[in-house]
Design a protein around this motif. Sequence first.
Motif, mmCIF file in Angstrom:
data_model
loop_
_atom_site.group_PDB
_atom_site.id
_atom_site.type_symbol
_atom_site.label_atom_id
_atom_site.label_comp_id
_atom_site.label_asym_id
_atom_site.label_seq_id
_atom_site.Cartn_x
_atom_site.Cartn_y
_atom_site.Cartn_z
ATOM 1 N N ALA A 42 -38.038 -13.253 -31.081
ATOM 2 C CA ALA A 42 -36.714 -12.619 -31.105
ATOM 3 C C ALA A 42 -36.406 -11.972 -29.766
ATOM 4 O O ALA A 42 -35.280 -12.057 -29.258
ATOM 5 N N ILE A 43 -37.430 -11.340 -29.169
ATOM 6 C CA ILE A 43 -37.222 -10.688 -27.869
ATOM 7 C C ILE A 43 -36.888 -11.740 -26.810
ATOM 8 O O ILE A 43 -35.944 -11.596 -26.019
ATOM 9 N N VAL A 44 -37.685 -12.832 -26.798
ATOM 10 C CA VAL A 44 -37.444 -13.905 -25.829
ATOM 11 C C VAL A 44 -36.037 -14.456 -25.995
ATOM 12 O O VAL A 44 -35.300 -14.662 -25.030
ATOM 13 N N ARG A 45 -35.639 -14.661 -27.274
ATOM 14 C CA ARG A 45 -34.318 -15.194 -27.562
ATOM 15 C C ARG A 45 -33.240 -14.256 -27.008
ATOM 16 O O ARG A 45 -32.268 -14.678 -26.389
ATOM 17 N N HIS A 46 -33.477 -12.970 -27.214
ATOM 18 C CA HIS A 46 -32.494 -11.989 -26.759
ATOM 19 C C HIS A 46 -32.378 -12.000 -25.239
ATOM 20 O O HIS A 46 -31.281 -12.000 -24.683
ATOM 21 N N LEU A 47 -33.555 -12.025 -24.553
ATOM 22 C CA LEU A 47 -33.539 -12.016 -23.079
ATOM 23 C C LEU A 47 -32.824 -13.248 -22.546
ATOM 24 O O LEU A 47 -32.023 -13.170 -21.609
ATOM 25 N N ARG A 48 -33.130 -14.418 -23.172
ATOM 26 C CA ARG A 48 -32.523 -15.654 -22.721
ATOM 27 C C ARG A 48 -31.007 -15.592 -22.873
ATOM 28 O O ARG A 48 -30.251 -16.007 -21.989
ATOM 29 N N PHE A 49 -30.580 -15.050 -23.992
ATOM 30 C CA PHE A 49 -29.148 -14.915 -24.248
ATOM 31 C C PHE A 49 -28.497 -13.997 -23.206
ATOM 32 O O PHE A 49 -27.452 -14.308 -22.637
ATOM 33 N N GLN A 50 -29.188 -12.897 -22.935
ATOM 34 C CA GLN A 50 -28.690 -11.938 -21.948
ATOM 35 C C GLN A 50 -28.514 -12.612 -20.578
ATOM 36 O O GLN A 50 -27.492 -12.472 -19.916
ATOM 37 N N ARG A 51 -29.539 -13.425 -20.184
ATOM 38 C CA ARG A 51 -29.471 -14.150 -18.904
ATOM 39 C C ARG A 51 -28.251 -15.047 -18.858
ATOM 40 O O ARG A 51 -27.538 -15.096 -17.862
ATOM 41 N N ARG A 52 -28.049 -15.800 -19.963
ATOM 42 C CA ARG A 52 -26.947 -16.755 -19.977
ATOM 43 C C ARG A 52 -25.610 -16.032 -19.834
ATOM 44 O O ARG A 52 -24.727 -16.483 -19.124
ATOM 45 N N VAL A 53 -25.483 -14.896 -20.516
ATOM 46 C CA VAL A 53 -24.232 -14.140 -20.406
ATOM 47 C C VAL A 53 -24.025 -13.681 -18.974
ATOM 48 O O VAL A 53 -22.934 -13.825 -18.400
ATOM 49 N N HIS A 54 -25.106 -13.157 -18.346
ATOM 50 C CA HIS A 54 -24.969 -12.652 -16.982
ATOM 51 C C HIS A 54 -24.672 -13.781 -15.997
ATOM 52 O O HIS A 54 -23.904 -13.616 -15.050
ATOM 53 N N LEU A 55 -25.315 -14.953 -16.237
ATOM 54 C CA LEU A 55 -25.063 -16.106 -15.370
ATOM 55 C C LEU A 55 -23.591 -16.503 -15.436
ATOM 56 O O LEU A 55 -22.918 -16.696 -14.413
ATOM 57 N N ARG A 56 -23.100 -16.599 -16.639
ATOM 58 C CA ARG A 56 -21.697 -16.994 -16.857
ATOM 59 C C ARG A 56 -20.751 -15.998 -16.180
ATOM 60 O O ARG A 56 -19.854 -16.390 -15.440
ATOM 61 N N GLN A 57 -20.970 -14.717 -16.443
ATOM 62 C CA GLN A 57 -20.087 -13.704 -15.869
ATOM 63 C C GLN A 57 -20.183 -13.708 -14.343
ATOM 64 O O GLN A 57 -19.181 -13.563 -13.641
ATOM 65 N N GLY A 58 -21.426 -13.923 -13.840
ATOM 66 C CA GLY A 58 -21.606 -13.970 -12.390
ATOM 67 C C GLY A 58 -20.838 -15.125 -11.774
ATOM 68 O O GLY A 58 -20.164 -14.971 -10.741
ATOM 69 N N LEU A 59 -20.925 -16.306 -12.420
ATOM 70 C CA LEU A 59 -20.229 -17.482 -11.909
ATOM 71 C C LEU A 59 -18.706 -17.270 -11.915
ATOM 72 O O LEU A 59 -18.005 -17.622 -10.970
ATOM 73 N N LEU A 60 -18.221 -16.661 -13.004
ATOM 74 C CA LEU A 60 -16.771 -16.394 -13.080
ATOM 75 C C LEU A 60 -16.351 -15.439 -11.970
ATOM 76 O O LEU A 60 -15.300 -15.598 -11.345
ATOM 77 N N ALA A 61 -17.217 -14.445 -11.710
ATOM 78 C CA ALA A 61 -16.907 -13.491 -10.644
ATOM 79 C C ALA A 61 -16.876 -14.195 -9.290
ATOM 80 O O ALA A 61 -16.008 -13.930 -8.453
ATOM 81 N N LEU A 62 -17.853 -15.129 -9.105
ATOM 82 C CA LEU A 62 -17.869 -15.900 -7.860
ATOM 83 C C LEU A 62 -16.570 -16.684 -7.713
ATOM 84 O O LEU A 62 -15.942 -16.719 -6.649
ATOM 85 N N ALA A 63 -16.150 -17.329 -8.815
ATOM 86 C CA ALA A 63 -14.942 -18.156 -8.778
ATOM 87 C C ALA A 63 -13.719 -17.317 -8.451
ATOM 88 O O ALA A 63 -12.814 -17.750 -7.742
ATOM 89 N N HIS A 64 -13.690 -16.100 -8.951
ATOM 90 C CA HIS A 64 -12.566 -15.204 -8.672
ATOM 91 C C HIS A 64 -12.758 -14.438 -7.369
ATOM 92 O O HIS A 64 -11.952 -13.581 -7.038
ATOM 93 N N GLN A 65 -13.870 -14.740 -6.678
ATOM 94 C CA GLN A 65 -14.235 -14.061 -5.428
ATOM 95 C C GLN A 65 -14.237 -12.549 -5.582
ATOM 96 O O GLN A 65 -13.695 -11.811 -4.775
ATOM 97 N N GLU A 66 -14.868 -12.111 -6.727
ATOM 98 C CA GLU A 66 -14.982 -10.673 -6.946
ATOM 99 C C GLU A 66 -16.350 -10.207 -6.478
ATOM 100 O O GLU A 66 -17.304 -10.986 -6.447
ATOM 101 N N GLN A 67 -16.422 -8.950 -6.140
ATOM 102 C CA GLN A 67 -17.682 -8.341 -5.739
ATOM 103 C C GLN A 67 -18.572 -8.193 -6.975
ATOM 104 O O GLN A 67 -18.095 -7.815 -8.045
ATOM 105 N N ILE A 68 -19.870 -8.530 -6.881
ATOM 106 C CA ILE A 68 -20.797 -8.372 -8.005
ATOM 107 C C ILE A 68 -21.714 -7.197 -7.727
ATOM 108 O O ILE A 68 -22.297 -7.097 -6.661
#
Lengths: 403, 309
Positions: A293-319
């Motif tokens: 469950a912990i591994v699943r949670h961490l993996r999910f957290q990574r995916r969310v951060h990756l997605r948000q990071g990519l969107l920020a890159l696309a919008h050329q926002e500061q991370i």
Amino acid sequence: MSNALLDALLLQSGYNATLVAIGAALLGVAGGSGGTFLFLRKRALVSDAVAHATLPGVGIAFIIMVLLGGDGRNLVGLLLGSAISASIGLLLVEWIARRTRLAEDAAIGAVLSVFFGFGIVLLTVIQTMSSGRQAGLESFLLGSTAGMLFQDAVVIAIGGALSVVAVFLLRRPMTLVAFDAEFAAASGVPVRLIDLAMMGLVMAVTVIGLKLVGLILVVAMLIIPPVTARFWTERTDRVIWIAGTIGGVSGYLGAALSASAPKLPTGPIIVLVCFALFVLSLLLAPNRGVLAAIVRHLRFQRRVHLRQGLLALAHQEQIFDPLTLRVLRRNRLIRGDRVATDRGRALAARTLRDEKRWQVAREIHSDETVSGRYDGLTPIETVLTRDEIAEIDRIIGGPSVAR
Amino acid sequence: MGAEFVQLSLTPLLIGTLAAIACALPGNFLILRRQALIGDAISHVVLPGIVVAFLVTGVISTWPMMLGAAGAAVVSVILIEAIKRLGRIEPGAAMGVTFTSLFAAGVLLLEQSDTSSVHLDVEHALYGNLESLIWLAADGWASLVDPLALADLPPELTRMAVVTAMIAFLTLIFWRPLKLSTFDEGFAATIGIPTAVLSFALVVTAAVAAVAAFDAVGSIIVIAMFICPPAAARLMTNRLEIQVVWSVAFAVLSAVAGYVLAGYGPLWLGADDAVSAAGMIATVSGLILGLACLFAPHRSRIGAPRDAT
């Protein structure tokens, strides 16, 4: 591993110890698989009532045997007495839960405390009796292999083997009843009869286990293995066999451990081995385990951060978020100075497009089947067909390029 | 009812009665919340607590042991909750796993350390020693006003009286929130009652009652009094207020009748020795519950089909 333990494990520490180890393993298999049906019917603690209800039977059997002129310590006689009083206790639990408005847990508690109390009264009566050797009776409370005679060990081994056979023969109807009693009734299985057989089996395991692990700890042999097995599978038939294996291993290992050193009482050791297996399963089991469950949670957290990071890159926002930066950097999407790499820019553009497609898709398909699957992570290609996506792209207007 | 009664029977009788009331009061709520077996679980895990307390302090004295027992009870409640949540396991099974394992650990500890030689044996824990809590200094009813004799009262009596009074007091103060959250947890939460805290506090109170009673009278009375008097009372009435009154009445009746039967019953039957008072009190409470199941006015579920399965 000490030599004594190795000897015990390899059944080399004497005939009696060997018989006890085999008996304990058989009892564990019978307890684990038999207890599974109780657990699946959510009646695990019925076994607690059954175990406590054996005490007055032991007392009465002892008194009767002494009055008939014996020394009162015949194991078969004591087991017979405990089986009769356990059945009465079991029927009383059923009767109270069915006929009055008291819940089953109250019925269980009432029967176990009253029967046990009455058993204690009988024990004090026995203590004042002049004839008979009551010395062995206390061992029924805690179990003892130290004072176990050869024929006691034989009784346990044979009883355990018979219970295992009974589980094997009754496994199909019992699974059906445990899993879905109403369906079982509709398909012509005599539910009431099977229920009684199940209880009979539980009672048999309890009665046989008395001498080995004692009446309070025999409950553990019926409850812990099924709970442990449940972590490893979603399938009822497998729970039965895994539980049986876990019970058998605990019984065998526990008996061997306690034979290998003095002052290691058999019953508690068997239960603690079983509990150790439970803790391991709770932590390590795939899917249902804590670690998974912990591994699943961490993996999910990574995916969310990756997605948000990519969107920020696309919008050329500061991370700023450190975890987002770390995830992006590890995937080589940004350089050390936070500037996007080529790969990063390409992926960011694709992510942005996916997000836009989703926006349109959710406007068009307001129904649950499509918009209900939007979680900000699922790529739209896995939800819509290529034609549908082409239609959406027509609305957005041409494949966009990374800015 | 002469001097001998005051000296030999008055204090055990009072202690037994107080213990019965202390357990029956929280029992009312536990039964309604389907947590009736928490008393059973607590009384089993008390053993490792007591053994650990003895191993740490090295002496047999009451306060460390009561602290150890209470600590073990709280640990077990937390363990049960953790297993339930982490493993997504139904409460009954989680409870079964916890109390059997802790009890096994207690027995193992007991065997490993030579505590059995210093009167810390399992039988003592199970039966209690109600009969031995006599008031030696007393020589008649006049001793009740004699400060010198009163100083020699068994300490269990004072302890049990304090605990019982505290539980009665808590029940009175928290009556409304307890009642609300027992019958409708959702509603209680919406009007701002911290139901989770209340529920934990109830279990802790039950644990305190169990440990105090356990010290004086053994675990059988504890389990029986948590369940039998409240269960019988539940069959007598539909109102919680009246149910609590009935449960206290049944608890007192069980304690008094059980003690008297254990002490004098065998003599009436021609035997010489008394039987276990704790066991007899549990038996009498069971007989009362049995009668309630057969004849009490509110014994069946309202609206339930006659042949409900």
